[in-house]
Design an enzyme around this catalytic site. Structure first.
Site, short mmCIF file in Angstrom:
data_model
loop_
_atom_site.label_atom_id
_atom_site.label_comp_id
_atom_site.label_asym_id
_atom_site.label_seq_id
_atom_site.Cartn_x
_atom_site.Cartn_y
_atom_site.Cartn_z
N LYS A 1 6.47 7.20 -0.38
CA LYS A 1 7.89 7.08 -0.51
C LYS A 1 8.51 6.53 0.76
CE LYS A 1 7.60 11.53 -2.69
NZ LYS A 1 7.96 12.93 -2.57
N GLY A 2 7.76 6.54 1.83
CA GLY A 2 8.31 6.27 3.16
C GLY A 2 9.00 4.93 3.33
N GLU B 1 5.52 -1.32 4.47
CA GLU B 1 5.14 0.03 4.90
C GLU B 1 6.11 0.56 5.95
OE1 GLU B 1 3.99 2.70 4.40
OE2 GLU B 1 1.98 3.08 5.17
N ASP B 2 6.27 1.86 5.98
CA ASP B 2 7.16 2.45 6.98
C ASP B 2 6.52 2.47 8.36
OD1 ASP B 2 5.28 4.37 6.22
OD2 ASP B 2 6.73 5.98 5.90
N ASP C 1 -0.29 4.17 11.37
CA ASP C 1 -0.76 5.16 12.32
C ASP C 1 -2.27 4.95 12.49
OD1 ASP C 1 -0.11 7.64 13.77
OD2 ASP C 1 -1.28 8.64 12.23
N LYS D 1 2.10 2.27 15.44
CA LYS D 1 1.61 3.09 16.56
C LYS D 1 0.18 2.64 16.88
CE LYS D 1 3.58 7.56 15.11
NZ LYS D 1 3.16 8.91 14.69
N PHE E 1 5.75 11.75 16.77
CA PHE E 1 6.02 11.87 15.34
C PHE E 1 7.50 11.64 15.08
CE2 PHE E 1 6.23 13.59 11.09
CZ PHE E 1 5.07 13.08 10.55
N ASP F 1 9.27 11.00 6.65
CA ASP F 1 9.44 12.45 6.46
C ASP F 1 8.53 13.29 7.34
OD1 ASP F 1 6.96 11.78 5.04
OD2 ASP F 1 7.07 13.83 4.28
N ARG G 1 14.01 12.33 5.22
CA ARG G 1 13.96 10.92 4.79
C ARG G 1 15.36 10.31 4.72
NH1 ARG G 1 8.71 9.89 2.85
NH2 ARG G 1 7.74 11.57 1.68
#
Ligand code: IMP
Ligand code: MG
Length: 178
Positions: free
Chosen positions: A42-43, A98-99, A102, A130, A151, A158, A164
């Protein structure tokens, strides 16, 4: 500001500028292509909604949902599809939206999945990256902002399915997850 946020890392205005810059690049690169933007639920929703309205071309959109995270802040490395694509991607140029990247496991999986479905090309557009945390080699085509190993939440991102809705991106107080 939300009580669980230690500080704002990227303001609404900065997010808007980043999104506009990415949209212009995509517009230049894809103006002669038959392409589809695939958002990772959902990001990526907030980012995708803002980005797509700034790309003045004809294209379609779709969503896919995978899980690799439990409720914590570290990837498990295992990726499962929770909601598959609804449109065929064969012979299409695909941009994955994509949000944040990582470890890279999620996108590594999705990129291979779309390639196996015979997409013509598969590129990655991420709002945040990142690189310090990367565990698998992936080629990122469009990056909004490189961030340190902290983070972050807000603007779609989220922690335990919360935050969010924040219009900015902030760093969570460590007391929230420790
Ligand atoms: P990767 O597979 O380790 O690259 O994980 C990418 C996914 O982890 C992203 O789509 C996010 O959902 C989540 N994630 C990674 N870092 C953060 C963060 O700082 N805040 C919120 N979600 C994150
Ligand atoms: Mg995500």
């Amino acid at each position: 500001m939300n009580k669980d946020i230690e500080r704002i890392l990227v303001s609404e205005k900065e997010l808007e500028n980043i999104v506009n810059t990415l949209a212009k690049k995509i517009e230049n690169d894809y103006n002669d292509k038959d392409f589809i933007m695939v958002g990772l639920l959902k990001g990526s929703i907030t980012f995708m909604v803002d980005l797509m309205r700034k790309v003045d071309l004809d294209f379609s959109i779709d969503f896919i949902s995978v899980s690799s995270y439990g409720s914590g802040t570290k990837s498990t490395g295992r990726v499962n599809i929770q909601k598959d694509l609804s449109l065929p991607v064969e012979n299409k140029d695909v941009i994955i939206i994509e949000d944040i990247i990582d470890s890279g496991h999620t996108l590594d999986f999705i990129q291979k999945y779309l390639t196996a479905k015979r997409a013509k090309s598969v590129k990655i557009c991420t709002l945040f990256n990142k690189p310090e945390r990367r565990e698998t080699e992936i080629n990122v085509d469009y990056t909004g902002m490189v961030i340190p190993d902290e983070f972050i939440v807000g603007y779609g991102l989220d922690y335990n399915e919360k935050y969010r809705n924040l219009p900015y991106v902030g760093i969570l107080k460590p007391s929230v997850y420790s």
